[in-house]
Scaffold this motif. Structure first.
Motif, PDB file in Angstrom:
ATOM      1  N   GLU A   1       0.792  -1.548   0.051  1.00 25.46           N
ATOM      2  CA  GLU A   1       0.077   0.018  -0.343  1.00 25.46           C
ATOM      3  C   GLU A   1       1.231   1.231  -0.173  1.00 25.46           C
ATOM      4  O   GLU A   1       0.696   2.030  -0.704  1.00 25.46           O
ATOM      5  CB  GLU A   1      -0.548  -0.265   1.517  1.00 25.46           C
ATOM      6  CG  GLU A   1      -2.166  -1.106   0.907  1.00 25.46           C
ATOM      7  CD  GLU A   1      -2.662  -1.034  -0.001  1.00 25.46           C
ATOM      8  OE1 GLU A   1      -3.134  -0.390  -1.112  1.00 25.46           O
ATOM      9  OE2 GLU A   1      -2.980  -2.394  -1.355  1.00 25.46           O
TER      10      GLU A   1
ATOM     11  N   ARG B   1       1.543   1.827  -3.591  1.00 26.92           N
ATOM     12  CA  ARG B   1       0.548   2.328  -4.372  1.00 26.92           C
ATOM     13  C   ARG B   1       0.583   3.655  -4.047  1.00 26.92           C
ATOM     14  O   ARG B   1       0.302   4.234  -5.253  1.00 26.92           O
ATOM     15  CB  ARG B   1      -0.769   1.690  -3.847  1.00 26.92           C
ATOM     16  CG  ARG B   1      -1.718   1.088  -5.333  1.00 26.92           C
ATOM     17  CD  ARG B   1      -3.090   0.693  -4.135  1.00 26.92           C
ATOM     18  NE  ARG B   1      -3.348  -0.633  -3.440  1.00 26.92           N
ATOM     19  CZ  ARG B   1      -2.944  -1.602  -4.341  1.00 26.92           C
ATOM     20  NH1 ARG B   1      -2.660  -1.881  -5.296  1.00 26.92           N
ATOM     21  NH2 ARG B   1      -2.839  -3.550  -4.138  1.00 26.92           N
TER      22      ARG B   1
ATOM     23  N   SER C   1      -6.189   8.643  -8.036  1.00 30.04           N
ATOM     24  CA  SER C   1      -5.994   7.781  -6.167  1.00 30.04           C
ATOM     25  C   SER C   1      -5.497   6.206  -6.339  1.00 30.04           C
ATOM     26  O   SER C   1      -5.558   5.551  -7.394  1.00 30.04           O
ATOM     27  CB  SER C   1      -6.969   7.459  -5.717  1.00 30.04           C
ATOM     28  OG  SER C   1      -8.159   6.592  -5.557  1.00 30.04           O
ATOM     29  N   PRO C   2      -4.894   5.748  -5.191  1.00 29.02           N
ATOM     30  CA  PRO C   2      -4.265   4.970  -4.852  1.00 29.02           C
ATOM     31  C   PRO C   2      -5.197   3.653  -5.231  1.00 29.02           C
ATOM     32  O   PRO C   2      -4.154   2.798  -5.830  1.00 29.02           O
ATOM     33  CB  PRO C   2      -3.597   4.728  -3.454  1.00 29.02           C
ATOM     34  CG  PRO C   2      -3.744   6.014  -2.952  1.00 29.02           C
ATOM     35  CD  PRO C   2      -4.823   6.679  -3.933  1.00 29.02           C
ATOM     36  N   ARG C   3      -6.566   3.880  -5.346  1.00 28.83           N
ATOM     37  CA  ARG C   3      -7.043   2.818  -5.308  1.00 28.83           C
ATOM     38  C   ARG C   3      -7.495   2.392  -6.713  1.00 28.83           C
ATOM     39  O   ARG C   3      -8.351   1.738  -7.178  1.00 28.83           O
ATOM     40  CB  ARG C   3      -8.921   3.453  -5.186  1.00 28.83           C
ATOM     41  CG  ARG C   3      -8.883   3.363  -3.027  1.00 28.83           C
ATOM     42  CD  ARG C   3      -9.838   3.901  -2.339  1.00 28.83           C
ATOM     43  NE  ARG C   3     -11.010   3.905  -3.082  1.00 28.83           N
ATOM     44  CZ  ARG C   3     -11.860   1.999  -2.359  1.00 28.83           C
ATOM     45  NH1 ARG C   3     -11.433   1.502  -1.455  1.00 28.83           N
ATOM     46  NH2 ARG C   3     -12.970   1.483  -3.397  1.00 28.83           N
ATOM     47  N   GLU C   4      -6.541   3.658  -8.085  1.00 26.97           N
ATOM     48  CA  GLU C   4      -7.184   3.736  -9.057  1.00 26.97           C
ATOM     49  C   GLU C   4      -5.768   2.314  -9.706  1.00 26.97           C
ATOM     50  O   GLU C   4      -5.295   2.293 -10.820  1.00 26.97           O
ATOM     51  CB  GLU C   4      -7.183   4.848  -9.658  1.00 26.97           C
ATOM     52  CG  GLU C   4      -8.308   5.573  -9.347  1.00 26.97           C
ATOM     53  CD  GLU C   4      -8.294   6.861  -9.867  1.00 26.97           C
ATOM     54  OE1 GLU C   4      -9.754   6.978 -10.310  1.00 26.97           O
ATOM     55  OE2 GLU C   4      -7.469   7.414  -9.455  1.00 26.97           O
TER      56      GLU C   4
ATOM     57  N   TYR D   1      -3.898   1.793 -14.448  1.00 29.74           N
ATOM     58  CA  TYR D   1      -4.777   2.700 -13.770  1.00 29.74           C
ATOM     59  C   TYR D   1      -5.567   2.646 -14.373  1.00 29.74           C
ATOM     60  O   TYR D   1      -6.039   2.578 -15.578  1.00 29.74           O
ATOM     61  CB  TYR D   1      -3.945   4.303 -14.299  1.00 29.74           C
ATOM     62  CG  TYR D   1      -4.779   5.124 -13.851  1.00 29.74           C
ATOM     63  CD1 TYR D   1      -5.557   5.788 -12.863  1.00 29.74           C
ATOM     64  CD2 TYR D   1      -5.473   5.473 -15.428  1.00 29.74           C
ATOM     65  CE1 TYR D   1      -6.648   6.912 -13.047  1.00 29.74           C
ATOM     66  CE2 TYR D   1      -6.687   6.411 -14.781  1.00 29.74           C
ATOM     67  CZ  TYR D   1      -6.556   7.170 -13.489  1.00 29.74           C
ATOM     68  OH  TYR D   1      -8.257   7.512 -14.348  1.00 29.74           O
TER      69      TYR D   1
ATOM     70  N   SER E   1     -11.753   5.524 -11.592  1.00 24.34           N
ATOM     71  CA  SER E   1     -12.704   4.852 -10.065  1.00 24.34           C
ATOM     72  C   SER E   1     -14.327   5.320 -11.091  1.00 24.34           C
ATOM     73  O   SER E   1     -15.043   4.562 -10.611  1.00 24.34           O
ATOM     74  CB  SER E   1     -12.264   6.162  -9.067  1.00 24.34           C
ATOM     75  OG  SER E   1     -12.896   7.373 -10.270  1.00 24.34           O
TER      76      SER E   1
ATOM     77  N   GLU F   1      -6.005  -7.546  -5.352  1.00 20.48           N
ATOM     78  CA  GLU F   1      -6.576  -5.868  -6.021  1.00 20.48           C
ATOM     79  C   GLU F   1      -7.808  -5.662  -6.288  1.00 20.48           C
ATOM     80  O   GLU F   1      -8.331  -5.540  -7.494  1.00 20.48           O
ATOM     81  CB  GLU F   1      -5.531  -6.261  -7.359  1.00 20.48           C
ATOM     82  CG  GLU F   1      -4.158  -6.408  -7.166  1.00 20.48           C
ATOM     83  CD  GLU F   1      -3.509  -5.221  -6.584  1.00 20.48           C
ATOM     84  OE1 GLU F   1      -2.898  -4.368  -7.040  1.00 20.48           O
ATOM     85  OE2 GLU F   1      -2.361  -5.265  -5.526  1.00 20.48           O
ATOM     86  N   ARG F   2      -8.328  -5.378  -5.115  1.00 22.12           N
ATOM     87  CA  ARG F   2     -10.199  -5.460  -4.970  1.00 22.12           C
ATOM     88  C   ARG F   2     -11.026  -6.192  -6.113  1.00 22.12           C
ATOM     89  O   ARG F   2     -11.347  -6.420  -6.885  1.00 22.12           O
ATOM     90  CB  ARG F   2     -10.048  -4.455  -5.775  1.00 22.12           C
ATOM     91  CG  ARG F   2      -9.599  -2.858  -4.505  1.00 22.12           C
ATOM     92  CD  ARG F   2      -9.266  -1.472  -4.646  1.00 22.12           C
ATOM     93  NE  ARG F   2     -11.028  -1.571  -4.210  1.00 22.12           N
ATOM     94  CZ  ARG F   2     -11.598  -0.262  -5.485  1.00 22.12           C
ATOM     95  NH1 ARG F   2     -10.613   0.159  -6.365  1.00 22.12           N
ATOM     96  NH2 ARG F   2     -12.606   0.080  -5.406  1.00 22.12           N
TER      97      ARG F   2
END
Length: 384
Positions: A48, A51, A61-64, A212, A215, A229-230
């Motif tokens: 994380e 990331r 965003s890190p979530r992307e 990448y 979102s 990775e979600r």
């Protein structure tokens, strides 16, 4: 191994800072990031942190960020992941000069019933804008265009394409494998939906990359197993590789301007020395002539009358590593699909050599390499 390495577009030497980070991970932290105990939590934290570092560098965003095994998987995940959730749209638009990771994926999608339009390019390597506009319609799912070409270095008008795609509600994927570390990528301002990266092109390890994924985009998973990775890319994470990737990105961000200037200097020095050492009209430079429209570290040169394979073999015997365009699985050289798509004459396309520069190259090496090329050229011409 001694010699002169001028093939940084293929892969780069690993940076010392990257080696240090990876060694620390491999010797001091061996937990599985999916485990709930302390070892696993530390591995998860390493991922994380990496990331977040990469996300900050490219403005997202890190979530992307989805970690992958490299640029090829990132390209595949973007195209097949988008196609899996196509919702009736069946057209994909790309260019004729993309990396095979995109072209071969598109060929497979054609076999699955998708229509693929291949946009032609000008002799400079930039896409033909009018052809792009004509190819896009209400049935278009995705446009995929490389940021900077891996063979000739030509940059594409990514911001302009992104705006067009967003206006028409079409997904836009960019293969930025060669661009990361040399181009200013800010995804907070650039309306791109999907962008592929690879660590080993900027001093990181081989076998790790990232995609990448905005979102706003839903992506169908292409690997199944765990929920990593979600749930978009199953499989135990390459913790050391991911940490090394982040270290390489951090280094490239810190020294990007210096790397750009150094690469431009070496590229121009190589071209100038070839001009001094060779007869007039002995070579042709391929790609865009404008410095602002090309990657700084790639110089593609043709020596009409001397085959690519012959020149590469002679260079290798002299300890100089360079590259051609494309290679098939047997290792036999094929004429570059990029140069042919650019409309270059067969004797020009069939004699092209790619020199690519990076950290560690010196001015002395560049002069020596150019003079060696000239010696080989004159030797081969005298025999003919």
């Amino acid at each position: 191994m001694t010699g002169i390495y001028l093939d940084h577009a293929a892969t780069t030497p690993m940076l010392p800072a990257v080696r240090d980070v990876m060694f620390s991970c491999m010797t001091g932290g061996f937990g599985n990031a999916s485990s709930l105990h302390g070892f696993g939590r530390r591995a998860k934290a390493t991922i994380e942190d990496a990331r977040a570092t990469i996300a900050e560098a490219i403005g997202c965003s890190p979530r992307e960020i989805i970690f992958t095994s490299g640029g090829t998987e990132s390209d595949n995940l973007a195209l097949f992941g988008a196609a899996a959730l196509a919702q009736g749209k069946r057209r994909i638009v790309t260019t004729a000069i993309e990396h095979h990771a995109v072209l071969h994926s598109c060929a497979q999608l054609e076999r699955q019933g998708f229509e693929v339009r291949y946009i032609p390019v000008h002799k400079t390597g930039q896409l033909q804008w009018e052809a792009l506009e004509r190819a896009i319609d209400q049935d278009t799912l995705l446009v995929s265009v490389m940021y900077g070409n891996n063979e000739v270095g030509t940059l594409q008008p990514i911001a302009r394409i992104a705006e067009l795609a967003r206006q028409r509600n079409i997904l836009f994927h960019v293969d930025a494998v060669q661009a990361l570390g040399y181009c200013d990528i800010d995804l907070s301002a650039l309306p791109v939906d999907l962008m592929s990266f690879s660590a080993h092109k900027l001093g990181g390890p081989q076998g790790v990359g990232a995609l990448y994924c905005s979102s706003r985009v839903k992506l169908g998973a292409q690997m199944f197993g765990g929920g990593q990775e979600r749930k978009r890319r199953a499989g135990t994470e390459n913790v050391a590789g991911i940490a090394g990737f982040a270290a390489a990105v951090a280094q490239s961000l810190q020294f990007r301007e210096q790397r750009q200037q150094n690469a431009r200097l070496l590229r121009q020095m190589m071209q100038d020395e070839l001009a001094r050492s060779l007869p007039e009209h002995a070579f042709v430079v391929n790609g865009h002539p404008d410095e602002a429209e090309r990657l700084p570290h790639i110089l593609n040169v043709s020596f009409p009358g001397i085959s690519t394979e012959t020149m590469l073999m002679r260079l290798d015997l002299e300890g100089i590593a360079a590259a051609s365009g494309s290679a098939c699985s047997s290792g036999a050289l094929e004429t570059s699909h990029v140069l042919l798509a650019m409309g270059l004459e067969p004797e020009v396309a069939g004699s092209a050599i790619r020199f690519s520069f990076g950290d560690g190259n010196t001015e002395r090496e560049i002069i020596a390499a150019a003079r060696t090329v000239a010696t080989i050229f004159k030797s081969l011409r005298n025999k003919s």
